[in-house]
Design an enzyme around this catalytic site. Structure first.
Site, PDB file in Angstrom:
ATOM      1  CG  ASP A  10      -1.738   1.262   1.372  1.00 40.84           C
ATOM      2  OD1 ASP A  10      -1.688   2.124   0.467  1.00 40.84           O
ATOM      3  OD2 ASP A  10      -2.432   1.386   2.384  1.00 40.84           O
ATOM      4  NE  ARG A  12      -3.934   5.169   0.333  1.00 40.04           N
ATOM      5  CZ  ARG A  12      -4.758   4.689  -0.571  1.00 40.04           C
ATOM      6  NH1 ARG A  12      -5.073   5.425  -1.607  1.00 40.04           N
ATOM      7  NH2 ARG A  12      -5.305   3.514  -0.455  1.00 40.04           N
ATOM      8  CB  CYS A  13       1.057   1.474   4.298  1.00 38.76           C
ATOM      9  SG  CYS A  13       1.717   0.549   5.686  1.00 38.76           S
ATOM     10  CB  SER A  14       5.044   4.974   6.880  1.00 41.56           C
ATOM     11  OG  SER A  14       4.530   4.412   8.073  1.00 41.56           O
TER      12      SER A  14
END
Length: 123
Positions: A10, A12-14
């Site tokens: 993902d 957007r997932c750090s």
């Protein structure tokens, strides 16, 4: 021929971005599985659980809003939870790394060392 490494990713997932960075530092270019855009099937999730050697609840983010809204819990039957994970992939814990017939949920991201130990290439 399948990729040597697949990262359920993902952007957007750090943690997902960090795992990608750590894999590349080890000379591994994973195939990115954008599971939010292409949700996994129940069968794919079942195969993943077999690789993880874990129950379905190990893949669920119990703190996710959708998990709560769907009234899921530790008591939710496995098949029902797998259907929910397939239909609502945001509930999936991530990032997930699959390689060499093994898989792990890379939380923290440094857990990828269990599949890809650092080597002398500067990783």
């Amino acid at each position: 021929m399948p990729a040597d490494c697949v990262l359920w990713f993902d952007p957007r997932c750090s943690a997902s971005r960090r795992v990608l960075e750590l894999l590349r530092a080890r000379g591994v270019e994973p195939e990115l599985r954008r599971f939010l855009e292409e949700p996994p099937t129940v069968a794919e999730l079942g195969a993943l659980l077999a690789l993880l050697g874990a129950p379905p609840h190990a893949l669920a983010r119990a703190d996710a809003d959708e998990y709560q809204a769907l009234r899921l819990s530790e008591r939710t039957p496995a098949e029902e939870l797998l259907r929910a994970l397939s239909q609502h992939p945001r509930i999936l814990d991530r990032p997930i790394v699959i390689s060499g017939g093994r898989a792990l949920v890379a939380r923290p991201p440094e857990r990828i060392g269990e599949l890809f130990p650092p080597d002398s290439r500067g990783g």
